[in-house]
Write a protein that holds these residues in place. Sequence first.
Motif, PDB file in Angstrom:
ATOM      1  N   GLU A 262       0.837  -1.195   0.000  1.00 46.71           N
ATOM      2  CA  GLU A 262       0.000   0.000   0.000  1.00 46.71           C
ATOM      3  C   GLU A 262       0.882   1.259   0.000  1.00 46.71           C
ATOM      4  OE1 GLU A 262      -2.997   1.833   3.229  1.00 46.71           O
ATOM      5  OE2 GLU A 262      -3.164  -0.345   3.044  1.00 46.71           O
ATOM      6  N   GLU A 265       2.536   1.804  -3.540  1.00 46.19           N
ATOM      7  CA  GLU A 265       1.601   2.325  -4.547  1.00 46.19           C
ATOM      8  C   GLU A 265       1.234   3.781  -4.249  1.00 46.19           C
ATOM      9  OE1 GLU A 265      -1.577  -0.339  -5.574  1.00 46.19           O
ATOM     10  OE2 GLU A 265      -2.767   1.252  -6.501  1.00 46.19           O
ATOM     11  N   ASP A 266       0.940   4.034  -2.980  1.00 47.89           N
ATOM     12  CA  ASP A 266       0.516   5.370  -2.582  1.00 47.89           C
ATOM     13  C   ASP A 266       1.633   6.390  -2.817  1.00 47.89           C
ATOM     14  OD1 ASP A 266      -1.542   6.956  -1.411  1.00 47.89           O
ATOM     15  OD2 ASP A 266      -0.366   7.072   0.434  1.00 47.89           O
ATOM     16  N   LYS A 269       2.262   7.063  -6.620  1.00 52.06           N
ATOM     17  CA  LYS A 269       1.179   7.882  -7.180  1.00 52.06           C
ATOM     18  C   LYS A 269       1.248   9.326  -6.676  1.00 52.06           C
ATOM     19  CE  LYS A 269      -2.130   4.283  -8.325  1.00 52.06           C
ATOM     20  NZ  LYS A 269      -3.366   3.549  -7.950  1.00 52.06           N
ATOM     21  N   ASP A 303      -3.929   5.979 -12.886  1.00 48.48           N
ATOM     22  CA  ASP A 303      -5.270   5.413 -13.067  1.00 48.48           C
ATOM     23  C   ASP A 303      -5.324   3.916 -12.779  1.00 48.48           C
ATOM     24  OD1 ASP A 303      -5.964   7.935 -13.827  1.00 48.48           O
ATOM     25  OD2 ASP A 303      -5.948   7.546 -15.978  1.00 48.48           O
ATOM     26  N   SER A 304      -4.164   3.284 -12.574  1.00 42.95           N
ATOM     27  CA  SER A 304      -4.136   1.825 -12.399  1.00 42.95           C
ATOM     28  C   SER A 304      -4.099   1.438 -10.929  1.00 42.95           C
ATOM     29  CB  SER A 304      -2.876   1.231 -13.056  1.00 42.95           C
ATOM     30  OG  SER A 304      -2.805   1.568 -14.410  1.00 42.95           O
ATOM     31  N   GLU A 305      -4.736   0.294 -10.641  1.00 43.11           N
ATOM     32  CA  GLU A 305      -4.504  -0.329  -9.349  1.00 43.11           C
ATOM     33  C   GLU A 305      -3.348  -1.295  -9.561  1.00 43.11           C
ATOM     34  OE1 GLU A 305      -7.318  -2.812  -6.341  1.00 43.11           O
ATOM     35  OE2 GLU A 305      -8.269  -1.256  -7.560  1.00 43.11           O
ATOM     36  N   PHE A 306      -2.332  -1.226  -8.700  1.00 45.25           N
ATOM     37  CA  PHE A 306      -1.146  -2.055  -8.925  1.00 45.25           C
ATOM     38  C   PHE A 306      -1.498  -3.536  -8.759  1.00 45.25           C
ATOM     39  CE2 PHE A 306       2.510   1.144  -7.949  1.00 45.25           C
ATOM     40  CZ  PHE A 306       1.891   2.098  -8.737  1.00 45.25           C
ATOM     41  N   HIS A 308      -0.747  -7.231  -7.558  1.00 49.05           N
ATOM     42  CA  HIS A 308       0.068  -7.953  -6.574  1.00 49.05           C
ATOM     43  C   HIS A 308       0.239  -9.372  -7.090  1.00 49.05           C
ATOM     44  CE1 HIS A 308      -1.432  -5.031  -3.200  1.00 49.05           C
ATOM     45  NE2 HIS A 308      -0.775  -4.418  -4.165  1.00 49.05           N
ATOM     46  N   LYS A 353      -0.121  -2.625 -16.503  1.00 46.04           N
ATOM     47  CA  LYS A 353      -0.108  -1.740 -15.342  1.00 46.04           C
ATOM     48  C   LYS A 353       1.033  -2.133 -14.405  1.00 46.04           C
ATOM     49  CE  LYS A 353      -4.701  -3.067 -14.191  1.00 46.04           C
ATOM     50  NZ  LYS A 353      -5.764  -3.317 -13.203  1.00 46.04           N
TER      51      LYS A 353
END
Lengths: 377, 377
Positions: A262, A265-266, A269, A303-306, A308, A353
Amino acid sequence: MEKLKRTKVVDALKSTAYGSIVNVKGWVRTHRSSKAVDFIALNDGSTINNIQIVVDPSKVDANQLAQITTGACISATGTLVESQGKGQNVEIQCDSIEIYGLCGNDYPMQKKGQSFEYMRKYAHLRLRTNTFGAVMRIRHNMAMAIHTYFHEHGYFYFNTPLITASDCEGAGQMFQVTTKNLYNLKRTEDGKIDYSDDFFGKQTSLTVSGQLEGELGATALGAIYTFGPTFRAENSNTPRHLAEFWMVEPEVAFLDMDGLMELEEDFIKYCIRWALDNCKDDLEFLNKMIDKGLIARLQSVLDSEFVHLPYTEGIRILQEAIAKGKKFEFPCEWGDDLASEHERFLVEEHFKKPVIMTNYPKAIKAFYMKIDEEESG
Amino acid sequence: MEKLKRTKVVDALKSTAYGSIVNVKGWVRTHRSSKAVDFIALNDGSTINNIQIVVDPSKVDANQLAQITTGACISATGTLVESQGKGQNVEIQCDSIEIYGLCGNDYPMQKKGQSFEYMRKYAHLRLRTNTFGAVMRIRHNMAMAIHTYFHEHGYFYFNTPLITASDCEGAGQMFQVTTKNLYNLKRTEDGKIDYSDDFFGKQTSLTVSGQLEGELGATALGAIYTFGPTFRAENSNTPRHLAEFWMVEPEVAFLDMDGLMELEEDFIKYCIRWALDNCKDDLEFLNKMIDKGLIARLQSVLDSEFVHLPYTEGIRILQEAIAKGKKFEFPCEWGDDLASEHERFLVEEHFKKPVIMTNYPKAIKAFYMKIDEEESG
């Protein structure tokens, strides 16, 4: 009379105080002359955009005006007016010019585009080009984003020693740091170099990572990050290798794997959003001149969710692709470390992504990483 | 059941959500036991203040509870309540404890005060003490203040090379950086060390200042600052000498002396204000335990207008003091560089506020400084 304060070009260009007298100082990008009017494009590094100085040749000494060529350093005072021309909102109707420094026609950073290879020869001047200016302003903003992100999230900035007596994960060749006199190297009885007279009384090198000290910081302050230079003495001239580079290493106590992913990614971004919000002009220049897909690529990460992706699942996807005819230079059996081409296939072709790969086999993990009992094989 | 998220101690102590269930994790500062109740003071490095965990011994395994000594790492879950005791607003009525790591009674950072000298022996643990924790949190905040100040004022962060082939102002002994094999040092025909096989093909050292590269940055980007490590190989164990330290160097184009002095005063006050606003608890601890005048001194800098003192006037004041009986160890005739004792006399005794001394004689200026025609003598 009160001295007129200098206005930065970035601020002058944003101003709407038409009719006010302003003073700008900077370096001339171009100077075009005609009988009736001279146009000088001036830049002071505060932005990629130049401000246009419109000079009535009857107001300024002709001989002086003729000397102002690309690269000259000047101060120009005049009235801020709405621009008639295209591409800018404001320009300056010039009343007076002061010359701080002139430049011959051999000034190497002329208006025409130069290759990066050419600019290497003028490392002391290339920062004045659009490309390097943009890169430096973005670099500054990324540093600011990094510090602001961690500050807002309760991390403490932690400076780890650069001169060290310990290697870290053997990540690369190290530079030795010494005050020994190489013309008179003392040896011990068994023929080894005697470091007792070196500055720290032992052999020392430049750090390859602040991570191990960072871990000590995290187990005292809870959450720290390093952001400083590290050094690798690998004589490998690729885009992935530098002798000296700055690196960010967060270390956090009480953080599990989900929390870590988390954070990653955070954080990424946040930095991209900062760049898009604060460096738009510079990014647009780079997007136009250097890398056409740059802004779209940044936006797509936002715009992407990474993904896992467990290692074993990643290998399965790669082997499936090979079975379907995809060619890779390097093998990828379970247990192999992934090469760039494998990573790029997963990110750019398969998932399209960002991907965080987890649960690597023990054998290819660094010694300090937590062992995953199930997957380590 | 949803996993309960960890609350940092700094946030728990500020919370007024009495009655809610919270989880805190950290290191035990003290553990006091009685028949009816146990008190554990827990700290996680996020603040100098501990949170009090109140444990009903009937709820937790007695054997487990007995093992929790100073230095142990635990996770505690319970109800946040208004504190009955003095010195804190909230405490946690504990429902369960998980032990992450135990500490023997030989754990060196016990509650009692330790000397700095003693703590040097445990550099990997001393960050867990109140003093070092406070220093590190303040250090972080000062870095943040520095970056924020310059960012808000349109400066760009500029990283200058740390490995360099040039000295800068000869400010101190340099560390040599090399990848040469000291067991087999090639020599040139005339007996000199041959650096052609060293990493950069020439002799290199660690930088003593980023200033000269910073000037190139300023004449391209307008205003830059460096903030990174520098190195001095002076084997002098005083509070003024470090082998490796971080330094701030702003370089600005088109800035005159008045502007420079304004920048200096404004920047220092900004950093102090940041410390007073953001590090109050840590400063109060240091003010109480280490340096009784600390906060008053910081406040007095904020409240003072800095003195702008020409060198010649400074020498006159010093000589006047000497004539009145003031004793100094070092001489101070016109032309001498000032010693610490002279600077302290002017700042602490004569003006009782910060002093910027200007117009030094040419002979004791660094080579790159602008010459003052009138005063340089």
